[in-house]
Design an enzyme around this catalytic site. Sequence first.
Site, mmCIF file in Angstrom:
data_model
loop_
_atom_site.group_PDB
_atom_site.id
_atom_site.type_symbol
_atom_site.label_atom_id
_atom_site.label_comp_id
_atom_site.label_asym_id
_atom_site.label_seq_id
_atom_site.Cartn_x
_atom_site.Cartn_y
_atom_site.Cartn_z
ATOM 1 N N ASP A 88 0.848 -1.184 0.000
ATOM 2 C CA ASP A 88 0.000 0.000 0.000
ATOM 3 C C ASP A 88 0.888 1.239 0.000
ATOM 4 O O ASP A 88 1.997 1.222 0.549
ATOM 5 C CB ASP A 88 -0.863 0.054 1.263
ATOM 6 N N HIS A 144 4.882 -7.445 0.027
ATOM 7 C CA HIS A 144 4.573 -8.761 -0.526
ATOM 8 C C HIS A 144 5.210 -8.934 -1.904
ATOM 9 O O HIS A 144 5.654 -7.978 -2.532
ATOM 10 C CB HIS A 144 3.054 -8.940 -0.630
ATOM 11 N N SER A 247 8.394 3.938 5.008
ATOM 12 C CA SER A 247 9.581 4.005 4.179
ATOM 13 C C SER A 247 9.229 3.727 2.732
ATOM 14 O O SER A 247 8.137 4.058 2.285
ATOM 15 C CB SER A 247 10.664 3.055 4.677
#
Length: 281
Positions: A88, A144, A247
């Site tokens: 995200d 992921h 980050s």
Amino acid sequence: MDALTALTHVLPHQSLSWLARQLAYSKHPRTRAWLIDTVVRRFGVDLEEALESDPRAYESFNAFFTRALTPGVRTPDPDPRALLMPADGRISQCGPIEAGRIFQAKGQSFTAAELLGEGSGPTPFDDGLFATVYLSPKDYHRVHMPCSGRLLETVHVPGRLFSVGPAAVSHVPRLFARNERLACHFETDFGPMAMVMVGALLVSGVETVWSGIEIPRYGRRVTRKDYRNQHIELARFAEMARFNYGSTVIVLLPPGVATLEPGLGAESPVKLGQRLATLTP
């Protein structure tokens, strides 16, 4: 350059991040509650998506920050040719790696080789594609896999810990190639792929699913770990790592294997599992 970005040039990056780590892992009830409540309120964290929606149920701020999502909240693009968005956040930049250089912001770029800790030589990603995804404090902080892959090697590159917010990205030269980072190299059905986890100011750690904590730093020199004989296979959409504060993750693809999803560009909001690119036939 804004005042905060200018200040980060002289701040003691490592000391501040060490302090942030102590606070993030504190189990003191008042400290934990204050940190979680502050971030939820200031950044508008959507706890309805979290597997645990009660902010008081987390044993530390770090446990809250690396929270899992409810199964089904994010789903992978069903097209097997789709390479998935790894997290995200927002696209910082994406596009071709031109003559071995990765675009950072107007007037700023760096080489794929220096990002990967390879010095000045060629890389398998020269003339390929890149996507830089910025995770803000409100976002889900697990990263992921865009596709299935076998882990070959990680390269830990010690460095600075500049902020990776938009102002810093616009004004700090070669920011992503200067910050501390962990480059993860994978072998896939289409060839090599790299996932670079870039640390930032107040980031208190990067963890991988195969080795645990990789940052805070475990040395002052570039450190390589060879995983070729350990047969670590990660499936498409599987978790591969997590940040312990906001980050950036950078995906590198070799030339001629995929095309980026049309419409993606700087500041595009993105969600884990949506289409990042499409493999070419």
